[in-house]
Design a protein around this motif. Sequence first.
Motif, PDB file in Angstrom:
ATOM      1  N   THR A   1      50.618 122.612  37.147  1.00 26.32           N
ATOM      2  CA  THR A   1      49.828 121.663  36.363  1.00 26.32           C
ATOM      3  C   THR A   1      50.607 121.313  35.105  1.00 26.32           C
TER       4      THR A   1
ATOM      5  N   ASN B   1      33.737 118.422  30.476  1.00 29.13           N
ATOM      6  CA  ASN B   1      34.795 117.437  30.650  1.00 29.13           C
ATOM      7  C   ASN B   1      34.467 116.284  29.706  1.00 29.13           C
TER       8      ASN B   1
ATOM      9  N   ARG C   1      44.576 125.560  41.009  1.00 29.00           N
ATOM     10  CA  ARG C   1      44.774 124.751  39.796  1.00 29.00           C
ATOM     11  C   ARG C   1      43.611 123.804  39.528  1.00 29.00           C
TER      12      ARG C   1
ATOM     13  N   ASN D   1      35.424 124.810  29.421  1.00 33.86           N
ATOM     14  CA  ASN D   1      34.037 124.949  29.873  1.00 33.86           C
ATOM     15  C   ASN D   1      33.654 126.438  29.852  1.00 33.86           C
TER      16      ASN D   1
ATOM     17  N   ARG E   1      42.563 114.337  32.178  1.00 28.76           N
ATOM     18  CA  ARG E   1      41.417 114.392  33.104  1.00 28.76           C
ATOM     19  C   ARG E   1      40.195 115.087  32.536  1.00 28.76           C
TER      20      ARG E   1
HETATM   21  O1  UT7 Z   1      29.990 122.871  34.529  1.00 35.18           O
HETATM   22  C1  UT7 Z   1      30.307 122.142  35.673  1.00 35.18           C
HETATM   23  C2  UT7 Z   1      31.642 122.608  36.140  1.00 35.18           C
HETATM   24  N1  UT7 Z   1      32.457 121.688  36.850  1.00 35.18           N
HETATM   25  C3  UT7 Z   1      32.875 120.494  36.394  1.00 35.18           C
HETATM   26  O2  UT7 Z   1      32.482 120.023  35.368  1.00 35.18           O
HETATM   27  C4  UT7 Z   1      33.873 119.765  37.223  1.00 35.18           C
HETATM   28  C5  UT7 Z   1      33.621 118.293  37.297  1.00 35.18           C
HETATM   29  N2  UT7 Z   1      34.796 117.610  37.864  1.00 35.18           N
HETATM   30  C6  UT7 Z   1      35.856 117.287  37.082  1.00 35.18           C
HETATM   31  O3  UT7 Z   1      35.848 117.522  35.883  1.00 35.18           O
HETATM   32  C7  UT7 Z   1      36.989 116.586  37.745  1.00 35.18           C
HETATM   33  O4  UT7 Z   1      36.649 116.263  39.081  1.00 35.18           O
HETATM   34  C8  UT7 Z   1      38.290 117.424  37.733  1.00 35.18           C
HETATM   35  C9  UT7 Z   1      38.825 117.512  36.321  1.00 35.18           C
HETATM   36  C10 UT7 Z   1      38.042 118.810  38.268  1.00 35.18           C
HETATM   37  C11 UT7 Z   1      39.358 116.772  38.587  1.00 35.18           C
HETATM   38  O5  UT7 Z   1      39.591 115.444  38.155  1.00 35.18           O
HETATM   39  P1  UT7 Z   1      39.622 114.254  39.211  1.00 35.18           P
HETATM   40  O6  UT7 Z   1      39.982 113.050  38.451  1.00 35.18           O
HETATM   41  O7  UT7 Z   1      38.297 114.251  39.940  1.00 35.18           O
HETATM   42  O8  UT7 Z   1      40.832 114.668  40.138  1.00 35.18           O
HETATM   43  P2  UT7 Z   1      40.841 115.012  41.715  1.00 35.18           P
HETATM   44  O9  UT7 Z   1      40.103 116.263  42.005  1.00 35.18           O
HETATM   45  O10 UT7 Z   1      40.448 113.787  42.482  1.00 35.18           O
HETATM   46  O11 UT7 Z   1      42.382 115.275  41.938  1.00 35.18           O
HETATM   47  C12 UT7 Z   1      43.365 114.253  41.702  1.00 35.18           C
HETATM   48  C13 UT7 Z   1      44.730 114.847  41.964  1.00 35.18           C
HETATM   49  C14 UT7 Z   1      44.821 115.558  43.314  1.00 35.18           C
HETATM   50  O12 UT7 Z   1      46.107 115.312  43.834  1.00 35.18           O
HETATM   51  P3  UT7 Z   1      46.306 114.159  44.972  1.00 35.18           P
HETATM   52  O13 UT7 Z   1      45.428 114.574  46.109  1.00 35.18           O
HETATM   53  O14 UT7 Z   1      45.869 112.876  44.315  1.00 35.18           O
HETATM   54  O15 UT7 Z   1      47.768 114.231  45.241  1.00 35.18           O
HETATM   55  C15 UT7 Z   1      44.740 117.011  42.937  1.00 35.18           C
HETATM   56  O16 UT7 Z   1      45.418 117.866  43.857  1.00 35.18           O
HETATM   57  O17 UT7 Z   1      45.045 115.821  40.978  1.00 35.18           O
HETATM   58  C16 UT7 Z   1      45.467 117.033  41.612  1.00 35.18           C
HETATM   59  N3  UT7 Z   1      45.107 118.141  40.762  1.00 35.18           N
HETATM   60  C17 UT7 Z   1      45.891 118.581  39.753  1.00 35.18           C
HETATM   61  N4  UT7 Z   1      47.090 118.179  39.331  1.00 35.18           N
HETATM   62  C18 UT7 Z   1      47.626 118.823  38.284  1.00 35.18           C
HETATM   63  C19 UT7 Z   1      43.953 118.896  40.776  1.00 35.18           C
HETATM   64  N5  UT7 Z   1      44.000 119.810  39.797  1.00 35.18           N
HETATM   65  C20 UT7 Z   1      45.177 119.644  39.154  1.00 35.18           C
HETATM   66  C21 UT7 Z   1      45.795 120.273  38.057  1.00 35.18           C
HETATM   67  N6  UT7 Z   1      46.997 119.833  37.653  1.00 35.18           N
HETATM   68  N7  UT7 Z   1      45.206 121.285  37.378  1.00 35.18           N
END
Ligand code: UT7
Length: 329
Positions: free
Chosen positions: A32, A259, A155, A286, A40
């Motif tokens: 990451t 977030n 991650r 969080n 994000r």
């Molecule tokens: O209290 C409640 C607790 N939970 C939450 O609040 C979570 C709510 N969700 C979120 O905050 C967001 O969905 C996240 C921050 C977890 C993720 O953001 P997103 O914009 O929804 O990203 P995504 O899951 O669609 O992932 C986009 C890309 C993926 O790669 P590909 O498939 O596009 O190649 C992930 O594999 O980002 C990748 N990815 C990362 N990259 C770098 C996922 N985690 C990471 C990371 N670092 N830590």
Amino acid sequence: MSQRPRAAIASTGRYSPARVMTNAELSEIVDTSDEWIYTRTGIRERRIAADGEGAADMAERASRRALDQAGLTPSDVDLILVSTATPDRLLPSTACDLQALLGANDAGAYDFATACSGFVYGLAIAEGHIVAGHARNVLVVATEKMSAIVDWTDRATCVLFGDGAGAAVIRPADDERGILSSYMKSDGRLADLLYRPSGGARTPFDVAVLGERGHLVKMTGREIFKSAVRSMCEAADAALQRAGVTADEIDLLVPHQANIRIIEATARYADIPMDKVYVNVDRFGNMSSASIPVALDEVREQGLAGPGSVILMVAFGAGLTWAASVVRL
Ligand code: UT7
């Protein structure tokens, strides 16, 4: 304004472990970057509890501050309500461990499990006990050692969470101040969007569970994000309506800190400008149910809201659960 008996927040307290973990450090553990995490989520760093430091230990530190602020001693406490997704032991409750640490020997104590919405649920639960005449001095504590249950190889989740505890003393309201409304909802059909699959009674912890990492947090981030925005907006609306308060009468929104994009979407929907929204997700990540009471204690300490201020708290978490409360401090 309703004339029903009410309960008020008499004081707050918080505790943050000393250890700061930055995004740069995380990028040495998983694939990451500071840029990805900050863009994000808005998170820059989080606190991590020390080895051997448990949920009850953190709760004790936050509780002692809240009791001091209220001019109370542990023996004045009638009831201890602990919100935690990370109990130190599955039996007995963390609330009982906290009771012993505090020496609050005249209190009843129990845990409840509503994940990130826990503090807002806890205010309503405390109010119920106070109005029913069960208790006068209720300690509501949210304590979370998320670092103990996240999967440090995933991650998509490990970058989001942090450790900490927040507490509040809730007492009968004797003037205009107090909890003006509460709203609590949940939808158990969506439980598997954010959960720990095994290690409980149905699939007790064993070597297979350990191998599958089934005892650690699994999350479907995108779906949680959408549900979070939808339900936080619904809860904000409902709590405002129940309190008979309009958005422009809110002095400060203190949302769950999961977030920054969820916080901004909720504020936009509720028609509350961002300069009236308290944000500390950048410093703590969080902390599940500890997020709101830690934020509330910072708000009071910094004088951003004080006696007479009307605040809206909105939270969302695993369960799924969501909740909101309007409070005149
Ligand atoms: O209290 C409640 C607790 N939970 C939450 O609040 C979570 C709510 N969700 C979120 O905050 C967001 O969905 C996240 C921050 C977890 C993720 O953001 P997103 O914009 O929804 O990203 P995504 O899951 O669609 O992932 C986009 C890309 C993926 O790669 P590909 O498939 O596009 O190649 C992930 O594999 O980002 C990748 N990815 C990362 N990259 C770098 C996922 N985690 C990471 C990371 N670092 N830590």
